[in-house]
Design a protein around this motif. Structure first.
Motif, PDB file in Angstrom:
ATOM      1  N   ARG A 135       0.828  -1.209   0.000  1.00 57.90           N
ATOM      2  CA  ARG A 135       0.000   0.000   0.000  1.00 57.90           C
ATOM      3  C   ARG A 135       0.864   1.261   0.000  1.00 57.90           C
ATOM      4  NH1 ARG A 135      -4.115  -0.160   4.684  1.00 57.90           N
ATOM      5  NH2 ARG A 135      -2.162  -0.603   5.705  1.00 57.90           N
ATOM      6  N   THR A 136       2.037   1.200   0.635  1.00 59.86           N
ATOM      7  CA  THR A 136       2.918   2.364   0.679  1.00 59.86           C
ATOM      8  C   THR A 136       3.428   2.709  -0.716  1.00 59.86           C
ATOM      9  OG1 THR A 136       3.559   1.793   2.926  1.00 59.86           O
ATOM     10  CG2 THR A 136       4.992   3.321   1.759  1.00 59.86           C
ATOM     11  N   ALA A 137       3.831   1.708  -1.469  1.00 55.17           N
ATOM     12  CA  ALA A 137       4.297   1.946  -2.841  1.00 55.17           C
ATOM     13  C   ALA A 137       3.159   2.497  -3.703  1.00 55.17           C
ATOM     14  CB  ALA A 137       4.846   0.658  -3.443  1.00 55.17           C
ATOM     15  N   LYS A 138       1.958   1.989  -3.510  1.00 53.95           N
ATOM     16  CA  LYS A 138       0.807   2.460  -4.275  1.00 53.95           C
ATOM     17  C   LYS A 138       0.474   3.911  -3.911  1.00 53.95           C
ATOM     18  CE  LYS A 138      -2.135   1.218  -7.369  1.00 53.95           C
ATOM     19  NZ  LYS A 138      -1.655   1.025  -8.712  1.00 53.95           N
ATOM     20  N   MET A 139       0.587   4.239  -2.620  1.00 55.13           N
ATOM     21  CA  MET A 139       0.327   5.603  -2.170  1.00 55.13           C
ATOM     22  C   MET A 139       1.363   6.558  -2.772  1.00 55.13           C
ATOM     23  SD  MET A 139      -0.291   7.088   1.676  1.00 55.13           S
ATOM     24  CE  MET A 139       1.172   6.311   2.315  1.00 55.13           C
ATOM     25  N   GLU A 140       2.622   6.137  -2.797  1.00 55.51           N
ATOM     26  CA  GLU A 140       3.665   6.974  -3.399  1.00 55.51           C
ATOM     27  C   GLU A 140       3.371   7.205  -4.879  1.00 55.51           C
ATOM     28  OE1 GLU A 140       8.490   7.112  -4.145  1.00 55.51           O
ATOM     29  OE2 GLU A 140       7.624   5.425  -3.062  1.00 55.51           O
ATOM     30  N   GLU A 141       2.969   6.139  -5.582  1.00 56.28           N
ATOM     31  CA  GLU A 141       2.639   6.263  -7.006  1.00 56.28           C
ATOM     32  C   GLU A 141       1.486   7.256  -7.201  1.00 56.28           C
ATOM     33  OE1 GLU A 141       0.411   3.391 -10.190  1.00 56.28           O
ATOM     34  OE2 GLU A 141       1.861   2.442  -8.844  1.00 56.28           O
ATOM     35  N   PHE A 142       0.482   7.161  -6.360  1.00 53.82           N
ATOM     36  CA  PHE A 142      -0.669   8.056  -6.434  1.00 53.82           C
ATOM     37  C   PHE A 142      -0.253   9.509  -6.186  1.00 53.82           C
ATOM     38  CE2 PHE A 142      -4.075  10.242  -4.057  1.00 53.82           C
ATOM     39  CZ  PHE A 142      -5.065  10.259  -5.022  1.00 53.82           C
ATOM     40  N   LEU A 143       0.541   9.725  -5.147  1.00 54.20           N
ATOM     41  CA  LEU A 143       0.945  11.089  -4.791  1.00 54.20           C
ATOM     42  C   LEU A 143       1.870  11.711  -5.830  1.00 54.20           C
ATOM     43  CD1 LEU A 143       1.495  10.707  -0.956  1.00 54.20           C
ATOM     44  CD2 LEU A 143      -0.393  11.878  -2.116  1.00 54.20           C
ATOM     45  N   ARG A 144       2.643  10.910  -6.523  1.00 56.54           N
ATOM     46  CA  ARG A 144       3.560  11.426  -7.546  1.00 56.54           C
ATOM     47  C   ARG A 144       2.840  11.752  -8.863  1.00 56.54           C
ATOM     48  NH1 ARG A 144       8.969  11.295  -6.724  1.00 56.54           N
ATOM     49  NH2 ARG A 144       9.739  10.088  -4.974  1.00 56.54           N
ATOM     50  N   SER A 145       1.639  11.265  -9.030  1.00 57.44           N
ATOM     51  CA  SER A 145       0.914  11.475 -10.279  1.00 57.44           C
ATOM     52  C   SER A 145       0.169  12.810 -10.256  1.00 57.44           C
ATOM     53  CB  SER A 145      -0.087  10.340 -10.504  1.00 57.44           C
ATOM     54  OG  SER A 145      -0.917  10.648 -11.597  1.00 57.44           O
ATOM     55  N   SER A 146       0.650  13.759 -11.040  1.00 53.66           N
ATOM     56  CA  SER A 146      -0.033  15.061 -11.092  1.00 53.66           C
ATOM     57  C   SER A 146      -1.403  14.931 -11.758  1.00 53.66           C
ATOM     58  CB  SER A 146       0.832  16.094 -11.801  1.00 53.66           C
ATOM     59  OG  SER A 146       1.105  15.679 -13.116  1.00 53.66           O
ATOM     60  N   LYS A 147      -1.580  13.923 -12.604  1.00 55.67           N
ATOM     61  CA  LYS A 147      -2.886  13.710 -13.246  1.00 55.67           C
ATOM     62  C   LYS A 147      -3.924  13.225 -12.235  1.00 55.67           C
ATOM     63  CE  LYS A 147      -1.235  12.686 -17.869  1.00 55.67           C
ATOM     64  NZ  LYS A 147      -1.120  11.687 -18.924  1.00 55.67           N
ATOM     65  N   LEU A 148      -3.506  12.389 -11.311  1.00 55.93           N
ATOM     66  CA  LEU A 148      -4.444  11.851 -10.323  1.00 55.93           C
ATOM     67  C   LEU A 148      -4.625  12.763  -9.119  1.00 55.93           C
ATOM     68  CD1 LEU A 148      -3.327   8.097 -10.217  1.00 55.93           C
ATOM     69  CD2 LEU A 148      -5.383   9.036 -11.269  1.00 55.93           C
ATOM     70  N   PHE A 149      -3.558  13.445  -8.719  1.00 57.04           N
ATOM     71  CA  PHE A 149      -3.574  14.136  -7.432  1.00 57.04           C
ATOM     72  C   PHE A 149      -3.306  15.629  -7.541  1.00 57.04           C
ATOM     73  CE2 PHE A 149      -1.813  15.033  -3.147  1.00 57.04           C
ATOM     74  CZ  PHE A 149      -2.893  14.580  -2.403  1.00 57.04           C
ATOM     75  N   GLY A 150      -2.729  16.075  -8.619  1.00 55.92           N
ATOM     76  CA  GLY A 150      -2.317  17.473  -8.722  1.00 55.92           C
ATOM     77  C   GLY A 150      -0.843  17.591  -8.389  1.00 55.92           C
ATOM     78  N   ASP A 151      -0.383  18.826  -8.302  1.00 55.72           N
ATOM     79  CA  ASP A 151       1.029  19.058  -8.007  1.00 55.72           C
ATOM     80  C   ASP A 151       1.247  19.109  -6.505  1.00 55.72           C
ATOM     81  OD1 ASP A 151       1.861  19.153 -10.664  1.00 55.72           O
ATOM     82  OD2 ASP A 151       1.269  21.254 -10.849  1.00 55.72           O
ATOM     83  N   LEU A 152       1.949  18.147  -6.009  1.00 53.59           N
ATOM     84  CA  LEU A 152       2.224  18.036  -4.584  1.00 53.59           C
ATOM     85  C   LEU A 152       3.301  19.038  -4.185  1.00 53.59           C
ATOM     86  CD1 LEU A 152       1.522  16.323  -2.091  1.00 53.59           C
ATOM     87  CD2 LEU A 152       3.396  14.816  -2.727  1.00 53.59           C
ATOM     88  N   LYS A 153       3.033  19.820  -3.166  1.00 51.92           N
ATOM     89  CA  LYS A 153       3.989  20.820  -2.688  1.00 51.92           C
ATOM     90  C   LYS A 153       4.705  20.359  -1.431  1.00 51.92           C
ATOM     91  CE  LYS A 153       2.726  23.763  -5.815  1.00 51.92           C
ATOM     92  NZ  LYS A 153       3.365  23.683  -7.071  1.00 51.92           N
TER      93      LYS A 153
END
Length: 167
Positions: A135-153
């Motif tokens: 789940r941690t790797a999946k969460m990292e993938e999700f957070l890195r995706s600007s298409k799915l999550f936006g630009d993480l600051k």
């Protein structure tokens, strides 16, 4: 690839050890070899309540677990204030270590543990399952995706040492 079985000893009967002991029994290359408590009666009760394998050797002290030549690694779920003592003793007995988090009270104690581990050629790992959970790797993938999550600051974490840096 096949790995040799790791025979675990557990020092203490903490609540968190219930989950870890179950994980050990479910692992294909590990066995719950021994349990040590401050009394044999407590070890017997704990083993029974948690369905430990009947082959698990029960001891009335932590020292007996460390003195058992068949124990390859020890899991230490004791209070953090006791980690330095038991981790160093275990390393000096050539036992690999799985320490519950936090692993030490401060960096100085952690350095002492690491020196003992390095001097004795044993492995050390902390019991931070989130580092190794899919789940941690999946969460990292999700957070890195600007298409799915936006630009993480930035990311704020409650227990930052339990997850790897993702930015």
């Amino acid at each position: 690839m096949s790995y040799p079985e790791v025979r675990f000893g557990i020092l203490g009967c903490a609540q968190i050890a219930r989950k870890v002991s179950r994980a050990i029994t479910l692992a294909p290359n590990a066995s719950l070899y021994a349990l040590g408590s401050r009394s044999l009666e407590k070890a017997q009760q704990y083993a029974k309540e948690n369905n430990f394998p009947s082959s698990t050797i029960l001891y009335g002290s932590y020292e007996e677990v460390l003195d058992d030549p068949n124990v390859d690694a020890v899991y230490v779920p004791l209070p953090t204030s006791l980690h330095i003592k038991w981790a160093v003793l275990a390393a000096n007995k050539k036992k690999h270590l799985l320490l519950e988090k936090p692993v030490a009270i401060n960096v100085e104690e952690f350095d002492v543990i690491l020196k003992a581990v390095e001097a004795n050629g044993v492995q050390f790992m902390d019991s931070t399952m989130m580092m190794h959970h899919p789940r941690t790797a999946k969460m990292e993938e999700f957070l890195r995706s600007s298409k799915l999550f936006g630009d993480l600051k930035s990311v704020s974490l409650f227990y930052a040492s339990s997850v790897k840096c993702i930015i």
